[in-house]
Design a protein around this motif. Structure first.
Motif, PDB file in Angstrom:
ATOM      1  N   SER A  82       0.710  -1.316   0.181  1.00 50.28           N
ATOM      2  CA  SER A  82       0.128   0.068  -0.333  1.00 50.28           C
ATOM      3  C   SER A  82       0.722   1.101  -0.060  1.00 50.28           C
ATOM      4  O   SER A  82       0.288   2.199  -0.797  1.00 50.28           O
ATOM      5  CB  SER A  82      -1.082  -0.463   1.172  1.00 50.28           C
ATOM      6  OG  SER A  82      -0.470   0.149   2.440  1.00 50.28           O
ATOM      7  N   ARG A  84       4.013   1.038  -2.154  1.00 47.09           N
ATOM      8  CA  ARG A  84       3.943   1.580  -3.383  1.00 47.09           C
ATOM      9  C   ARG A  84       2.375   1.757  -4.364  1.00 47.09           C
ATOM     10  O   ARG A  84       2.650   2.934  -5.032  1.00 47.09           O
ATOM     11  CB  ARG A  84       4.198   0.094  -3.507  1.00 47.09           C
ATOM     12  CG  ARG A  84       5.470  -0.249  -3.272  1.00 47.09           C
ATOM     13  CD  ARG A  84       6.056  -1.153  -4.233  1.00 47.09           C
ATOM     14  NE  ARG A  84       5.346  -2.792  -4.201  1.00 47.09           N
ATOM     15  CZ  ARG A  84       5.023  -3.662  -3.571  1.00 47.09           C
ATOM     16  NH1 ARG A  84       6.159  -3.188  -2.740  1.00 47.09           N
ATOM     17  NH2 ARG A  84       4.463  -4.826  -3.596  1.00 47.09           N
ATOM     18  N   ASN A  85       1.673   1.770  -3.550  1.00 48.16           N
ATOM     19  CA  ASN A  85      -0.255   2.213  -4.280  1.00 48.16           C
ATOM     20  C   ASN A  85      -0.286   3.637  -4.435  1.00 48.16           C
ATOM     21  O   ASN A  85      -0.086   4.134  -5.614  1.00 48.16           O
ATOM     22  CB  ASN A  85      -0.963   1.110  -3.884  1.00 48.16           C
ATOM     23  CG  ASN A  85      -2.048   1.607  -4.272  1.00 48.16           C
ATOM     24  OD1 ASN A  85      -3.085   1.971  -3.501  1.00 48.16           O
ATOM     25  ND2 ASN A  85      -2.248   1.377  -5.840  1.00 48.16           N
TER      26      ASN A  85
ATOM     27  N   GLY B 324       0.630  -1.790  -6.393  1.00 46.45           N
ATOM     28  CA  GLY B 324       0.217  -1.575  -5.435  1.00 46.45           C
ATOM     29  C   GLY B 324      -0.830  -2.449  -4.801  1.00 46.45           C
ATOM     30  O   GLY B 324      -1.205  -2.990  -3.872  1.00 46.45           O
TER      31      GLY B 324
END
Ligand SMILES: Nc1ncnc2c1ncn2[C@@H]1O[C@H](COP(=O)(O)OP(=O)(O)OP(=O)(O)O)[C@@H](O)[C@H]1O
Ligand SMILES: [Mg+2]
Lengths: 227, 419
Positions: A82, A84-85, B324
């Motif tokens: 998350s 990275r997201n 993600g």
């Protein structure tokens, strides 16, 4: 007062195959908000390896990565995903678009995953990013029916969808011809100048590096010039 | 929301590979179809064979076995009470095979609310005379009404009418095999002689065919009073009391109870037909194992297609993870694909299974041994459909689980480095 967005602390990395070798040796540096930083160095000096660690995808290293004041050490796989997201946008040498989806759907995926906006909002944001990159006409095309340069621009739009703190690129122009390379560079420059976007780009292209705010030079797993 | 997004990705991947997924689904359809059909047919056959015996077997039979006394005089005498007595060549006392005090027993049984009905019987050995030769056989003296109601007697009468046993005095119904040997037809007079040497003539009013050849070669039926007359016994002479219960599972316990209270032999249906249960059990096991084997094969089909899909979609998995999606999301996506294949293929399988069994149900099946059966037997038990769908979901889930877990563990760095 500048704000530090990304910090590498004493990063050391070994590869054990076929023999144990130290690929990264005590790397330390900071990147502040709005900086456009390039990393250069000879092939095999460890640029990509460093980028994968900074991007949280590689977790097998010593030292620590601080993103937005948070340590990435001891975070679980799901938490890193998350991060990275939400906070990182990627552009690789290869575009990695999903052929089953249309251009705009490819751009929307990380946005839908984030779940901060409704589907309609994500869609209009995606369209806005495509417009900024002047490829909004391609929105409804299948991802495998557009040119290489266009694909890379779609990948940049996908990296931008969640308004990340930082965009990381590993030779994003490596596969492109001169014309498309300069288009991609101009996009990065525009993001940096007009939107104060933070960027960290690994490149082999001397001209590309010269036009960034700061160039970090690496050699044999060490930073020899912080720029 | 999250699940919806994963489902959307799964759907796209599935549609993009619809040809392969269809093949995998057809595998599931085929195995579920066979599973349902096989079980319906096998258990239909089981029920048919079971009913062949069980329909006309009493749940409990009360009778008196002719055997030596349990209490020998030597054991009873005070002098030898504490000794271990060996007595050889014990002989059976001359005593009739009838159930002593059967009137009182029948009365008690009739007021027992666990009992559906009772049918008294007089069984005796006789000889059928035909020209110069004699054939050994058995006459069952029955209460026609009770026999009809409790043991479906009419189902096995292929010629004549059972009620004539009651309406026509000195009448008899012969087993088909026996009638053939005696070359007898309805209306003929049958000559019999008892073990005591008395001779009688009886009128043939019906032919009986049970489906068990050996049974039909020796058995015959007459009314209770006819047999009592043949044996020169009074109207209260009864050798067997057949009992039908509401709940057949209570038979063993109740048989023990009656054995104690009435001091007669009591045999329950489970003991009498133990070998029958084994046959049914084995047929059911065969049906299940064939069905499950087919399902496992179908499971491997799904496993293969998913493995292939994951191999092809390495790049997509890598970028999903880079942007993600957690390992869990990737796993869910591929498990969803597998379960959808299972659901789609399984549902079609249930429908085709039902259709195929209905077709088999229409196929004529005429056999001399089973006069009441016209088509192949099918058991439409909804339980098979439930088992079939549960099994198809379980196998497809596991077929999807292992490739999906592999996909969730893919390291995006390795993929991205490889480009
Ligand atoms: N999986 C691996 N196992 C063992 N050694 C590896 C592995 N991946 C990379 N290396 C080694 O680590 C070193 C650094 O690799 P890296 O990919 O980071 O170099 P790079 O600076 O990105 O080079 P390039 O400019 O060619 O992309 C190289 O010497 C490489 O051979
Ligand atoms: Mg590299």
């Amino acid at each position: 007062m500048t704000k530090t967005i990304l910090e590498a602390q004493n990063i050391t990395k070994y590869f054990h195959d076929p023999v144990t070798t130290k690929v990264l040796n005590n790397i330390n540096f900071k990147i502040d908000k709005g900086e456009f930083v390039s990393i250069v160095g000879k092939s095999g000096c460890g640029k990509s390896t460093l980028l994968y660690i900074l991007s949280t995808m590689d977790t097998d290293y010593e030292g620590d990565v601080i993103i937005d004041k948070q340590s990435m050490k001891n975070k679980k796989e799901k938490q890193l995903a998350s991060v990275r997201n939400e906070k990182i946008g990627f552009v690789f040498q290869f575009h990695y678009l999903l052929n089953e989806f249309s251009v705009i759907e490819n751009v929307m995926l990380p946005g839908l995953k984030l779940g901060k906006h409704t589907r309609e909002e994500v869609e209009s944001r995606a369209l806005q990013k495509l417009k900024m990159l002047e490829i909004d006409k391609l929105a409804l095309k299948k991802a495998n029916k557009i040119s290489g340069g266009e694909k890379q621009r779609v990948a940049i739009a996908r990296a931008l969808i969640n308004d990340p703190l930082i965009i990381m690129g590993d030779e994003p122009t490596g596969n492109l011809d001169k014309k498309n390379s300069s288009i991609v560079f101009d996009i990065f420059k525009k993001l940096s100048d007009e939107y104060n976007q933070t960027l960290l780009i690994v490149t082999h292209d001397q001209g590309f590096a010269q036009n960034t705010n700061r160039t970090i030079i690496m050699e044999d797993g060490k930073i020899i010039n912080h720029g | 929301m999250k699940l919806k997004l994963n489902a959307e990705i799964a759907k796209k991947l599935l549609i993009a590979r619809w040809r392969q997924t269809l093949v995998a689904a057809v595998g599931v359809t085929f195995s579920i179809t066979m599973f349902i059909t096989l079980l319906s047919f096998m258990t239909g056959l089981n029920d048919l064979l079971d009913n062949l015996i069980l329909n006309r077997t009493p749940h409990i039979n009360l009778y008196n076995d002719i055997r030596p006394s349990q209490n020998m005089p030597a054991d009873l005498s005070i002098e030898f009470k504490n000794y271990h007595n060996f007595i050889s060549s014990v002989k059976v006392k001359n005593r009739d095979a009838d159930i002593y005090n059967n009137n009182a027993i029948i009365k008690t049984l009739k007021s027992d609310n666990r009992i559906k009905g009772i049918a008294p019987k007089v069984i005796t050995q006789v000889f059928f005379n035909t020209g110069q030769s004699v054939i050994a056989g058995v006459i069952n003296g029955i209460d026609v009404e009770a026999e009809k109601n409790l043991f479906f007697f009419d189902d096995y009468i292929t010629k004549g009418k059972s009620i004539d046993l009651k309406n026509i005095s000195n009448s008899i119904i012969l087993g088909k095999g026996l009638a053939d040997k005696l070359l007898a037809n309805i209306g003929d007079i049958i000559y019999i002689s008892t073990t005591q040497g008395e001779t009688f003539s009886l009128k043939l009013v019906g032919i009986f065919q049970s489906g068990l050849h050996d049974f039909d070669k020796t058995q015959s039926f007459a009314s209770l009073s006819t047999v009592q007359k043949i044996l020169k016994k009074p109207a209260n002479y009864i050798t067997d009391i057949q009992i039908k219960l509401f709940d057949v599972n209570k038979a063993p316990a109740m048989a023990k109870e009656f054995n104690k209270t009435f001091e007669t032999d009591a045999e329950d249906i489970q003991t009498a037909n133990a070998q029958f249960e084994t046959g049914s059990f084995i047929r059911t096991i065969i049906a299940y194992s064939v069905g499950i084997t087919l399902l496992i094969v179908a499971g491997f089909g799904i496993y293969n297609i998913l493995n292939m899909m994951i191999y092809e979609k390495m790049d997509s998995i890598a970028i999903l993870k880079a942007t993600g999606f957690a390992g869990r999301d990737v796993k869910n996506i591929f498990i969803m694909i597998a379960v959808w294949i299972g659901l789609f293929g399984g549902t079609l399988g249930l429908i085709f299974g039902f259709l195929l069994s209905s077709v088999i149900d229409q196929i004529p099946f005429n056999t001399a041994a089973l006069p009441t059966i016209k088509t192949f037997p099918i058991n439409y038990n909804p339980y098979f459909y439930i088992i079939g769908s549960v099994f198809s979901l379980i196998t497809t889930y596991f077929a999807g689980y292992f490739p999906a877990r592999k996909a969730s563990k893919i390291d995006p760095v390795i993929i991205i480095r490889g480009k």
